[in-house]
Design an enzyme around this catalytic site. Structure first.
Site, mmCIF file in Angstrom:
data_model
loop_
_atom_site.group_PDB
_atom_site.id
_atom_site.type_symbol
_atom_site.label_atom_id
_atom_site.label_comp_id
_atom_site.label_asym_id
_atom_site.label_seq_id
_atom_site.Cartn_x
_atom_site.Cartn_y
_atom_site.Cartn_z
ATOM 1 N N PRO A 153 1.011 -1.165 -0.332
ATOM 2 C CA PRO A 153 -0.079 -0.140 -0.422
ATOM 3 C C PRO A 153 0.389 1.294 0.363
ATOM 4 C CG PRO A 153 0.156 -0.971 2.507
ATOM 5 C CD PRO A 153 1.179 -1.716 1.514
ATOM 6 N N TRP A 154 0.071 2.526 0.609
ATOM 7 C CA TRP A 154 0.790 3.174 0.050
ATOM 8 C C TRP A 154 0.908 4.856 1.523
ATOM 9 C CZ3 TRP A 154 -3.075 6.024 2.727
ATOM 10 C CH2 TRP A 154 -4.267 6.331 2.053
ATOM 11 N N LYS A 178 4.351 -5.238 -6.371
ATOM 12 C CA LYS A 178 3.639 -4.455 -6.659
ATOM 13 C C LYS A 178 3.751 -3.572 -6.046
ATOM 14 C CE LYS A 178 -0.398 -2.786 -7.679
ATOM 15 N NZ LYS A 178 0.085 -0.914 -7.462
ATOM 16 N N PRO A 179 4.412 -2.402 -5.926
ATOM 17 C CA PRO A 179 3.766 -0.986 -4.915
ATOM 18 C C PRO A 179 3.021 -0.316 -5.362
ATOM 19 C CG PRO A 179 5.932 -0.160 -6.045
ATOM 20 C CD PRO A 179 5.412 -1.711 -6.568
ATOM 21 N N GLU A 181 1.188 2.761 -7.000
ATOM 22 C CA GLU A 181 1.644 3.280 -8.092
ATOM 23 C C GLU A 181 1.847 4.998 -7.957
ATOM 24 O OE1 GLU A 181 -3.017 3.249 -9.075
ATOM 25 O OE2 GLU A 181 -0.874 1.883 -8.243
ATOM 26 N N SER A 232 -6.752 -2.008 1.392
ATOM 27 C CA SER A 232 -8.030 -2.549 2.634
ATOM 28 C C SER A 232 -8.466 -3.820 2.206
ATOM 29 C CB SER A 232 -8.553 -1.804 1.494
ATOM 30 O OG SER A 232 -9.712 -1.984 0.245
ATOM 31 N N ALA A 234 -11.620 -4.666 1.283
ATOM 32 C CA ALA A 234 -12.632 -4.553 0.082
ATOM 33 C C ALA A 234 -11.024 -5.313 -1.251
ATOM 34 C CB ALA A 234 -13.027 -3.214 -0.311
ATOM 35 N N GLU A 253 -2.971 -8.599 4.524
ATOM 36 C CA GLU A 253 -3.018 -7.543 5.801
ATOM 37 C C GLU A 253 -4.081 -6.510 5.833
ATOM 38 O OE1 GLU A 253 -3.459 -4.636 8.048
ATOM 39 O OE2 GLU A 253 -0.162 -4.773 7.441
ATOM 40 N N CYS A 287 -4.017 1.132 9.659
ATOM 41 C CA CYS A 287 -4.603 0.535 10.124
ATOM 42 C C CYS A 287 -4.464 -0.211 11.667
ATOM 43 C CB CYS A 287 -4.254 -1.124 9.158
ATOM 44 S SG CYS A 287 -4.590 -0.797 7.026
ATOM 45 N N GLU A 384 -14.155 2.136 8.200
ATOM 46 C CA GLU A 384 -12.570 2.665 8.332
ATOM 47 C C GLU A 384 -12.695 4.118 7.994
ATOM 48 O OE1 GLU A 384 -7.459 1.060 8.277
ATOM 49 O OE2 GLU A 384 -9.856 0.048 7.171
#
Length: 523
Positions: A153-154, A178-179, A181, A232, A234, A253, A287, A384
């Protein structure tokens, strides 16, 4: 397609920087709105190349000795320490987080985690070899699962990359990561340093692209052996669905809605200070951040006013200023999502004690926000937010406090504040979360696992427990008798020369007793 300009190369495949074959994309500094760099994103075809490269490199890395893998990771940790300031500045430029957080938490934590897994690479535990059957020696092998597809994630780009990559490399796996973008820069720097540290080419590969195509292609790739994801709930479910098409193992996670339970005997000053720090870390884009303060009635109003007072002292501004406490959020789009949830809470009649107003001027800034008198059915309480927003509600007794803490589909982290050891032990037992802090909230250490339950996912990052995600357990059973015919073979093929018969074995000439005789015998 290959480029030597690593500042604009979206990917790193086979030990060299590569421009993607997709759309042009700008990495934006969210604190100023200015462009940090421009790159051409990867596509599913680039994912295919990266996965094939990782597959080709697997045999060499998987067969390296634990000592050899450990040495590479130790050198990588040293190089990360050498370039710590470059990592910190780059992390701030793409996330908007304050430089103090990057220098004192993100980067040193990532270096420590890398050092930890350098040691863990040489510590593969298993059940003792022994003759459990009496005529075989059984032993356990822990072998690398293969090619790892990681999607990060970012919010903590460097730390999340390290959490996924280092245990995989320690286990002998190869990786395609894959980070996000919008925040790929420190992950690309990490890959470059790994080659400098001596990691064989192709063992660690980076593909930067959108989740909808590159992330989906990686999650559903038939030649990936495990998919690991942080993000997330979802999106995590979508990743799991894509991986399921190939029966690929998954570690997730996901989101959180951490309760911060303040019992009536708590140290109020400690709880107030802890709540502010735990709800505002990384702008609340964490999180595990404290999001739901659940406070005993006798402390409620003092807690609300105390938190509001401390939040008022938080300095929000230039992330590169060491005196800044809170920088911007990750993007104006995300800032607007946070602001929208607060506005709906205000419209529903909830008490916005402090904050809750988007500041004027450039940048994706949002102030520390405290919302009181929040009911359990409120959106701001249940969903969240992922921003610098803390809600406060009260409880009647200990049973009610535990019930409220657990009244969420999430289960990543929680904390309990009390001077009573028995209350503390009960909270540790009965709050459903992957981590329960007592009289603190947020600290993490490399030696202990991180991961949740329920809608917060499954599996672990950090600690030696995370190695289990990247290793398969093989049982090797070796005969020690050197006998051609094993005793158990008679179960399948009777020994015609064996005159021994079990009591129930019938001979060909035996006369079957009648029912009456059987009954008499039984009588």
């Amino acid at each position: 397609m290959t480029t030597t300009d690593t500042t604009t190369a979206a990917s790193w495949v086979g030990g060299v920087p590569r421009a993607g074959s997709g759309n042009t994309h700008s990495v934006i500094d969210p604190a100023t709105g200015t462009t940090v760099t421009t790159m051409t994103l990867a596509t599913p075809a680039d994912v295919d190349l990266a996965v094939a490269t990782a597959r080709a490199a697997l045999r060499e890395w998987a067969s390296a000795t634990p000592a050899d893998r450990s040495a590479v990771l130790h050198r990588l940790a040293a190089l990360m320490d050498r370039d710590a300031e470059l990592f910190a500045v780059e992390e701030v430029s793409q996330t908007g987080k304050p430089i103090r957080l990057a220098r004192e938490f993100d980067v040193p934590g990532s270096i420590d985690n890398t050092s930890f897994f350098a040691g863990a690479a040489r510590n593969l535990e298993g059940k003792a070899s022994a003759e459990y059957s009496g005529d075989h020696t059984s032993s356990i092998r822990r072998e690398p699962i293969g090619v790892v597809g990681s999607i990060t994630p970012w919010n903590y780009p460097l730390q999340m990359a390290v959490w996924k990559v280092m245990p995989a490399l320690a286990a002998g796996c190869t990786v395609v990561i894959k980070p996000a973008e919008i925040t790929p820069l420190t992950t690309l720097r990490l890959a470059r340093l790994a080659v400098e540290a001596g990691l064989p080419l192709g063992v660690l590969n980076v593909v930067t692209g959108a989740g909808s195509d590159v992330g989906a292609a990686l999650a559903g790739h038939p030649d990936v052996d495990i998919v690991t994801f942080t993000g997330s709930t979802a999106v995590g479910r979508a990743v799991m669905a894509a991986a399921a098409t190939n029966g690929t193992r998954v570690q997730l996670e996901l989101g959180g809605k951490a309760p911060f339970v303040v019992f009536d005997d708590a140290d109020l000053d400690a709880a107030v200070e802890g709540a502010v720090a735990a709800s505002l870390i990384n702008g609340g884009q964490d999180c595990t951040a404290a999001t739901r303060a659940i406070v005993a009635r006798n402390l409620y109003e003092q807690f609300v006013s105390g938190v509001a007072d401390v939040m008022a002292t938080v300095s929000m501004g230039d992330p590169m200023d060491p005196d800044t406490d809170m920088g911007s959020l990750s993007s104006t789009r995300h800032r607007d999502k946070v602001a929208g949830m607060v506005e709906r809470a205000r419209a529903a009649g909830l008490r916005v004690v402090t904050g809750g107003v988007v500041p004027t001027g450039p940048g994706a800034y949002y102030p520390p926000t405290l919302i009181a008198d929040v009911g359990e059915d409120a959106e701001i309480y249940r969903d969240e937010v992922f921003g610098p927003v803390l809600t406060v509600s009260t409880f009647d007794d200990d049973d009610d406090a535990i019930r409220r803490a657990n009244d969420t589909p999430y289960g990543l982290a929680a904390s309990a504040w009390t001077r009573d050891v028995y209350r503390a032990q009960r909270a540790g037992r009965e709050i459903h979360a992957g981590c329960v802090w007592i009289n603190d909230h947020i600290p993490i250490i490399s030696e202990m696992p991180h991961g949740g339950v329920g809608a917060s996912g499954f599996g672990k990052d950090m600690s030696t427990y995370s190695l289990d995600e990247y290793l398969t357990i093989k049982h090797v059973m070796s005969d020690i008798t050197a006998e051609a015919r094993k005793p158990w073979h008679r179960i399948i093929v009777a020994d015609k020369n064996d005159t021994t018969r079990s009591p129930n074995t019938q001979t060909p000439n035996a006369q079957t007793p009648t029912t009456t005789e059987q009954g008499a015998d039984n009588a």
